[in-house]
Design a protein around this motif. Sequence first.
Motif, short mmCIF file in Angstrom:
data_model
loop_
_atom_site.label_atom_id
_atom_site.label_comp_id
_atom_site.label_asym_id
_atom_site.label_seq_id
_atom_site.Cartn_x
_atom_site.Cartn_y
_atom_site.Cartn_z
N GLN A 48 32.30 -26.95 27.36
CA GLN A 48 31.29 -25.18 26.59
C GLN A 48 30.86 -26.14 25.15
O GLN A 48 30.29 -24.66 25.03
CB GLN A 48 31.85 -24.52 26.90
CG GLN A 48 33.13 -24.18 26.29
CD GLN A 48 34.25 -23.02 26.79
OE1 GLN A 48 33.10 -21.80 26.39
NE2 GLN A 48 35.22 -22.68 26.66
N ASN A 71 33.66 -17.36 29.76
CA ASN A 71 32.95 -16.03 29.57
C ASN A 71 31.31 -17.21 29.30
O ASN A 71 30.32 -16.61 29.48
CB ASN A 71 33.39 -16.35 27.64
CG ASN A 71 32.05 -15.29 26.99
OD1 ASN A 71 31.68 -16.01 26.07
ND2 ASN A 71 32.13 -14.84 27.13
N ALA A 72 31.71 -18.33 29.50
CA ALA A 72 30.69 -19.45 28.94
C ALA A 72 30.18 -19.27 30.30
O ALA A 72 28.92 -19.18 30.73
CB ALA A 72 31.03 -20.42 28.34
N MET A 129 30.07 -17.50 32.83
CA MET A 129 28.97 -15.45 32.94
C MET A 129 27.85 -16.06 32.83
O MET A 129 27.22 -15.17 33.33
CB MET A 129 30.48 -14.68 32.21
CG MET A 129 29.85 -14.15 32.68
SD MET A 129 30.40 -12.35 31.92
CE MET A 129 29.92 -13.18 30.39
N LYS A 130 27.45 -16.56 31.15
CA LYS A 130 26.60 -16.46 30.50
C LYS A 130 25.91 -17.45 31.45
O LYS A 130 24.71 -17.39 31.47
CB LYS A 130 26.80 -16.48 29.77
CG LYS A 130 28.06 -16.00 28.41
CD LYS A 130 27.93 -16.20 26.66
CE LYS A 130 29.06 -15.07 25.95
NZ LYS A 130 28.44 -15.26 24.43
N GLN A 131 26.63 -18.64 31.61
CA GLN A 131 25.46 -19.38 32.27
C GLN A 131 25.28 -19.11 34.24
O GLN A 131 23.77 -19.61 34.41
CB GLN A 131 26.52 -20.79 33.15
CG GLN A 131 24.99 -21.69 32.83
CD GLN A 131 24.46 -22.22 31.83
OE1 GLN A 131 24.75 -22.14 30.92
NE2 GLN A 131 23.45 -23.09 32.67
N GLN A 183 25.64 -15.84 36.03
CA GLN A 183 26.28 -14.75 35.90
C GLN A 183 26.16 -14.23 37.48
O GLN A 183 27.68 -14.50 37.55
CB GLN A 183 24.13 -14.39 35.37
CG GLN A 183 23.73 -14.72 34.02
CD GLN A 183 22.94 -14.41 34.27
OE1 GLN A 183 21.94 -13.85 34.67
NE2 GLN A 183 21.96 -14.54 32.94
N GLU A 242 33.41 -8.39 32.67
CA GLU A 242 32.90 -8.75 31.32
C GLU A 242 34.61 -9.87 31.42
O GLU A 242 35.45 -9.91 31.09
CB GLU A 242 33.62 -7.47 30.23
CG GLU A 242 33.26 -9.18 28.69
CD GLU A 242 31.61 -9.25 28.25
OE1 GLU A 242 31.52 -10.11 27.98
OE2 GLU A 242 30.88 -8.92 29.13
#
Length: 698
Positions: free
Chosen positions: A582, A631-632, A634-636, A638, A683
């Motif tokens: 990441q 977290n990475a 999740m952002k990538q 979704q 989250e």
Amino acid sequence: MPSEGGCWETLQALRSSEKGRLCYDRDWLLRGEDVLEECMSLPKLSSYSGWVVDHVLPHTQVTPPSSETSSSPSASATEQTSVIPKSPIRNSALSLASSSAANGTKDKHESQLTEPMVLQSPRGIKVEGCIRMYELLHRMKGTEGLRQWQEEQERRVRALSEMASEQLKRFDERKELKQHKEFQDLQEVMEQSSREALGHQEKLKAEHRHRAKILNLKLREAEQQRLKQAEQERLRKEEGQVRLRSLYALQEEVLQLSQQLDSSEQYRDLLKLDLTVFQTRGNQLCSLISGIIRAATESGYPTAENQAEAEGALQEMRDLLMDLGQEITRACEDKKRQDEAQAQVKLQELHMQQGRPEAHKESPAPSQGPGGRPNADLQVKVEDSTMQWYQQLQDASAQCLLACEGLTSSKDSQAKKIKMDLQKAATIPVSQISTIAGSKLKEVFDKIHSLLSGKPVQSGGCSVSITLNPQGLDFVQYKLAEKFVKQGEEEVASHHEAAFPIAVVASGIWELHPRVGDLILAHLHKKCPYSVPFYPAFKEGMALEDYQRMLGYQVKDSKVEQQDNFLKRMSGMIRLYAAIIQLQWPYGSRQGSHPHGLNHGWRWLAQILNMEPLSDVTATLLFDFLEVCGNALMKQYQVQFWKMLLLIKEDYFPRIEAITSSGQMGSFIRLKQFLEKCLQHKEIPVPKGFLTSSFWRS
């Protein structure tokens, strides 16, 4: 009346005369009425005239009288030539005054050479002598008074000094007396304390003798108890060693049976038989046996319950293999009957001389999971493409090691020095990476990049370059990749925040030197096969220690490392891998994509969920991976990522819980709580120690 001009001339002449130059005292009347007495008395010589004649007149120069006084030459001559008798008494008395007066009036006489000194009257001589005598007496009186005052002051100083000395003696005597009294008081107190201490000491000695007797009795009892416990411990250890050897034998037999289960895979396509249930249960039994042995090793020695549980698992494995054999036998018989029936049908068709139509029957595809797996059953082996990629990386690592073998195995002292210098230049900068400021991190990166680019770098006070040896580049690349993985195994395992600075430097080097990245993956897969993910299978004839090494355990002197230490090392390497995929070096060109980005993290997560979980290992690695990389991802990804987490919670958690013993629930509970908290808040928190923009500005 004379004219005005003549008056002025007269006044001028009077002013220039001897009387006009005299100074008059306006207050002479105030000094008494006897001032005018001299004018009425007859002139006479004073008793001081002799002294004046001796000391004053010889120093004066007589000038001829002026025209105004020429009318009476006889009188002036008589006065100037008058003889005054000298008095030796007066001369001796006034000798001091004459010497001082001579010096004081020398200049005056020289300045008035033209003015003669005339003795006009005895009164003047007397006054002059009195003045001189008075000055002399006054000076002598002052000198005598000063001398007496000085003597008086010296007497007073001596008296005060003697008085101070006496007072100091008295003070010293009082001080000495006081110290003597204090010393006597202190001595008395010390003697009293000594007497009390002796009494207390005697009392303590008596108590000590009494307690010593009691302690001796207790020590004898404790020694007897210790010997008894030691004998019991020895017997327990012997029994435990016997049970442990028995458990290892059971584990070896279970692994052999599991290998037989794997060898039955050849019947899957031939007999159209689903063997997943048997293989899954076999893996669970192998994991159960391994968990029993690890728990027993950590607690000391296995108990009878552990041995009974392992024997039960072995018996179940035997029954499972027997059931599998029956299923295979039954399937073979069914296949044989079907073949015979088909042969009969073909014969009938031939007799009827009719063409046989081809019938294609397609079975519906089962529902697929996140990694293309059936939801009902999970895989045991890794996918072929992943296994091929894993083998390619291991071959590349072996080729790199073989390429620099001449440098590593050289006996030449110069080659050995070059090897050591290159190894230090490659590994020391990696060891210096920690949670330091971004500017320091850039210096480390530039030093490693310069070394790999063939530029000379400073290491240990000397200049080092890979051009010093033809095999220098291969050696540095291999050692550098090995050191990055070792930092994950040791530094990241102990300090989780260190994963990010190490990972960002590794990612930057990977981007500029791709071969180093492949070697990092090869070392990582070799030390932590779960990062592939890959569960090595036990092969026939393989030693148990070699198999444990393949699983990632460290075996030294036939002793396997503790499970906690094993999980700690695996956790450190997975965290480093999750940080690498990441992060990208911020000072690079930013034009190319990440050499090993988040898509590989998604592939790893999907494949490990497609495989049967391992007790204590799978839960630990999933938690570490999601905490660092969640977290990475999740952002990538979704929505797809949240679906993956729901699948883990609903389908995968029961499988992990089913194979986890009560003593190994810590990692599973930690993963479960983390996932439930993330799903509740919707989250994934940013991992602790993540490199922000402020880090690079520092």
